[in-house]
Design an enzyme around this catalytic site. Structure first.
Site, PDB file in Angstrom:
ATOM      1  N   GLU A   1       1.005 -11.750   0.810  1.00 53.95           N
ATOM      2  CA  GLU A   1       2.361 -11.233   0.637  1.00 53.95           C
ATOM      3  C   GLU A   1       3.327 -12.362   0.296  1.00 53.95           C
ATOM      4  O   GLU A   1       3.308 -13.414   0.941  1.00 53.95           O
ATOM      5  CB  GLU A   1       2.838 -10.566   1.940  1.00 53.95           C
ATOM      6  CG  GLU A   1       2.051  -9.328   2.294  1.00 53.95           C
ATOM      7  CD  GLU A   1       2.578  -8.626   3.541  1.00 53.95           C
ATOM      8  OE1 GLU A   1       3.643  -9.029   4.070  1.00 53.95           O
ATOM      9  OE2 GLU A   1       1.917  -7.674   3.985  1.00 53.95           O
TER      10      GLU A   1
ATOM     11  N   ASP B   1      -6.973  -8.380   3.019  1.00 49.82           N
ATOM     12  CA  ASP B   1      -5.584  -8.795   3.221  1.00 49.82           C
ATOM     13  C   ASP B   1      -5.557 -10.026   4.119  1.00 49.82           C
ATOM     14  O   ASP B   1      -6.189 -10.020   5.192  1.00 49.82           O
ATOM     15  CB  ASP B   1      -4.864  -7.644   3.943  1.00 49.82           C
ATOM     16  CG  ASP B   1      -3.482  -7.405   3.427  1.00 49.82           C
ATOM     17  OD1 ASP B   1      -3.003  -8.190   2.590  1.00 49.82           O
ATOM     18  OD2 ASP B   1      -2.878  -6.407   3.867  1.00 49.82           O
TER      19      ASP B   1
ATOM     20  N   ASP C   1      -3.981  -5.299   6.280  1.00 47.69           N
ATOM     21  CA  ASP C   1      -3.669  -5.654   7.673  1.00 47.69           C
ATOM     22  C   ASP C   1      -2.918  -4.503   8.348  1.00 47.69           C
ATOM     23  O   ASP C   1      -2.625  -4.569   9.543  1.00 47.69           O
ATOM     24  CB  ASP C   1      -2.911  -6.990   7.766  1.00 47.69           C
ATOM     25  CG  ASP C   1      -1.583  -6.984   7.035  1.00 47.69           C
ATOM     26  OD1 ASP C   1      -1.273  -5.986   6.348  1.00 47.69           O
ATOM     27  OD2 ASP C   1      -0.844  -7.985   7.151  1.00 47.69           O
ATOM     28  N   SER C   2      -2.665  -3.420   7.592  1.00 48.20           N
ATOM     29  CA  SER C   2      -2.159  -2.189   8.206  1.00 48.20           C
ATOM     30  C   SER C   2      -3.155  -1.675   9.242  1.00 48.20           C
ATOM     31  O   SER C   2      -2.822  -0.809  10.041  1.00 48.20           O
ATOM     32  CB  SER C   2      -1.921  -1.115   7.135  1.00 48.20           C
ATOM     33  OG  SER C   2      -3.068  -0.975   6.309  1.00 48.20           O
TER      34      SER C   2
ATOM     35  N   LYS D   1      -5.645 -10.640  -0.718  1.00 47.21           N
ATOM     36  CA  LYS D   1      -4.250 -10.293  -1.029  1.00 47.21           C
ATOM     37  C   LYS D   1      -3.321 -11.066  -0.106  1.00 47.21           C
ATOM     38  O   LYS D   1      -3.610 -11.223   1.083  1.00 47.21           O
ATOM     39  CB  LYS D   1      -4.020  -8.783  -0.856  1.00 47.21           C
ATOM     40  CG  LYS D   1      -2.567  -8.386  -1.072  1.00 47.21           C
ATOM     41  CD  LYS D   1      -2.390  -6.883  -1.167  1.00 47.21           C
ATOM     42  CE  LYS D   1      -2.286  -6.168   0.157  1.00 47.21           C
ATOM     43  NZ  LYS D   1      -1.167  -6.613   1.006  1.00 47.21           N
TER      44      LYS D   1
ATOM     45  N   GLU E   1       5.462  -2.663  -3.330  1.00 47.64           N
ATOM     46  CA  GLU E   1       5.631  -1.676  -2.258  1.00 47.64           C
ATOM     47  C   GLU E   1       7.100  -1.297  -2.083  1.00 47.64           C
ATOM     48  O   GLU E   1       7.967  -2.176  -1.928  1.00 47.64           O
ATOM     49  CB  GLU E   1       5.055  -2.238  -0.942  1.00 47.64           C
ATOM     50  CG  GLU E   1       5.198  -1.260   0.215  1.00 47.64           C
ATOM     51  CD  GLU E   1       4.342  -1.574   1.435  1.00 47.64           C
ATOM     52  OE1 GLU E   1       3.536  -2.531   1.379  1.00 47.64           O
ATOM     53  OE2 GLU E   1       4.490  -0.858   2.440  1.00 47.64           O
TER      54      GLU E   1
END
Ligand code: KIV
Length: 263
Positions: free
Chosen positions: A114, A83, A44-45, A112, A181
Site C-alpha cells: 500500500e 498482501d 491483509d483484510s 501487494k 480502492e
C-alpha cells in the site's frame, strides 16, 4: 494453464476485465480457482475476516504466511498475490526479505504493497530483485486513521491529483497492476487512462481494467450493512446459520445420525 503476470499485463484496456477476489484458505482457493478467477488476493483484510480484528493493523507476517501457504495449495491456475502487512516493508531490505518469504515459503506469485511515493525505494528494490509488485492507492486500510477513516479518497482536486501522481510513479517503477480502492468513478477512469499497467478497482467505478472484492462480502456472509461498492451474489451468512440451526435441532431431537449415516 496458470495465469501469469504477462497475462495480467495483456489485459490493459482489453474488453476482458481482470477478475480478482480475496482468498484466505485452501478450500475456497480451490473453488475460486475452479471458477476461473484471474487473481486470488491473500489480503491483509484476513485480519478482520478471519481473525476478528478491528482493522488490518495487527496482522503479522506469520498470520499472512499461514494463509498464503493454504491458498497456494488450492490454487492451480489463478495468480496468487500476497498482501504485505503493516510493518513488513518499512525499508527496502525488509521489503525484499519478506516478499521473498511469501514467494519461497508461501508459494505466492506476487506481492501487494500500500502507498505511493512514500514507498518508492521499497518498490524499486522489489522490482530490481525480480519480485512482481501490485500497487494499492486510494483508500489504503493500513493507514486508514491518517486518511480520516474508511472514507472515499480523492474527492477534492488536490487529493485526486496526488493519487494520479502516485499512480504514474508506481507505473513507472514497474508495478504489474494497481489496486484503486474507494475513489470516485471519474478518478478511477482517469488513473486507468494515465497508466500503462492494468488497474483493479474496489469501489473505483466501472472503468478500471478489473475488479476485486472481499469474497466474504460478495458471498453475503455478513448481514449488517456493507460498503456501497459491494454487490452480494449470495446470502451465505443466512444459509450457514440456517444449516447450523437445523443440524443442532436434528442432533437434539435424536434425528441425526440416522441408520444410513452410521456404521
Ligand atoms: O486486504 C485486502 O483485502 C485488500 C483488497 C480489498 C484490495 O487489500
Amino acid at each position: 494453464m496458470r495465469v501469469t503476470i504477462k497475462d495480467i499485463l495483456a489485459r490493459k484496456g482489453s474488453r476482458e476485465k481482470i477478475t480478482a477476489l480475496t482468498c484466505y484458505d485452501y478450500l475456497t482457493a480451490r473453488i475460486l480457482d475452479e471458477a476461473g478467477l484471474d487473481i486470488l488476493l491473500v489480503g491483509d483484510s484476513l485480519g478482520m475476516v478471519m481473525l476478528g480484528y478491528e482493522s488490518t493493523v495487527p496482522v503479522t507476517m506469520r498470520d499472512m504466511l499461514h494463509h498464503v501457504k493454504a491458498v497456494c495449495r488450492g490454487a492451480k491456475k489463478s495468480l496468487v498475490t500476497a498482501d504485505m502487512p503493516l510493518g513488513s516493508y518499512d525499508n527496502p531490505a525488509q521489503a525484499v526479505r519478506n516478499a521473498r518469504r511469501f514467494m519461497k515459503e508461501g508459494g505466492a506469485d506476487a506481492v501487494k504493497l500500500e502507498g505511493g511515493a512514500r514507498i518508492r525505494k521499497q518498490i524499486e528494490s522489489l522490482t530490481a530483485a525480480g519480485v512482481p509488485v501490485m500497487g494499492h492507492l486510494g483508500l489504503t486500510p493500513q493507514s486508514a486513521s491518517q486518511l480520516g477513516g474508511y472514507r472515499v479518497q480523492g474527492q477534492g482536486r488536490r487529493e485526486a491529483e496526488a493519487i494520479v501522481r502516485d499512480a504514474v510513479l508506481l507505473d513507472r517503477l514497474g508495478v504489474f497492476a494497481l489496486v484503486l480502492e474507494c475513489v470516485p468513478a471519474q478518478l478511477g477512469a482517469k488513473v486507468t487512462r494515465s497508466v500503462r499497467c492494468p488497474t483493479i478497482g474496489i469501489g473505483a467505478g466501472p472503468k478500471t481494467d478489473g475488479q476485486v472484492l472481499v469474497t466474504q462480502d460478495m458471498l453475503g456472509y455478513e448481514t449488517k450493512v456493507s460498503p456501497k461498492f459491494v454487490r452480494r451474489y449470495a446470502s451465505l451468512g443466512a444459509a450457514v446459520r440456517k444449516a447450523a440451526k437445523r443440524f443442532s435441532e436434528d442432533v437434539r431431537r435424536g434425528a441425526f445420525p440416522a441408520a444410513q449415516e452410521s456404521y
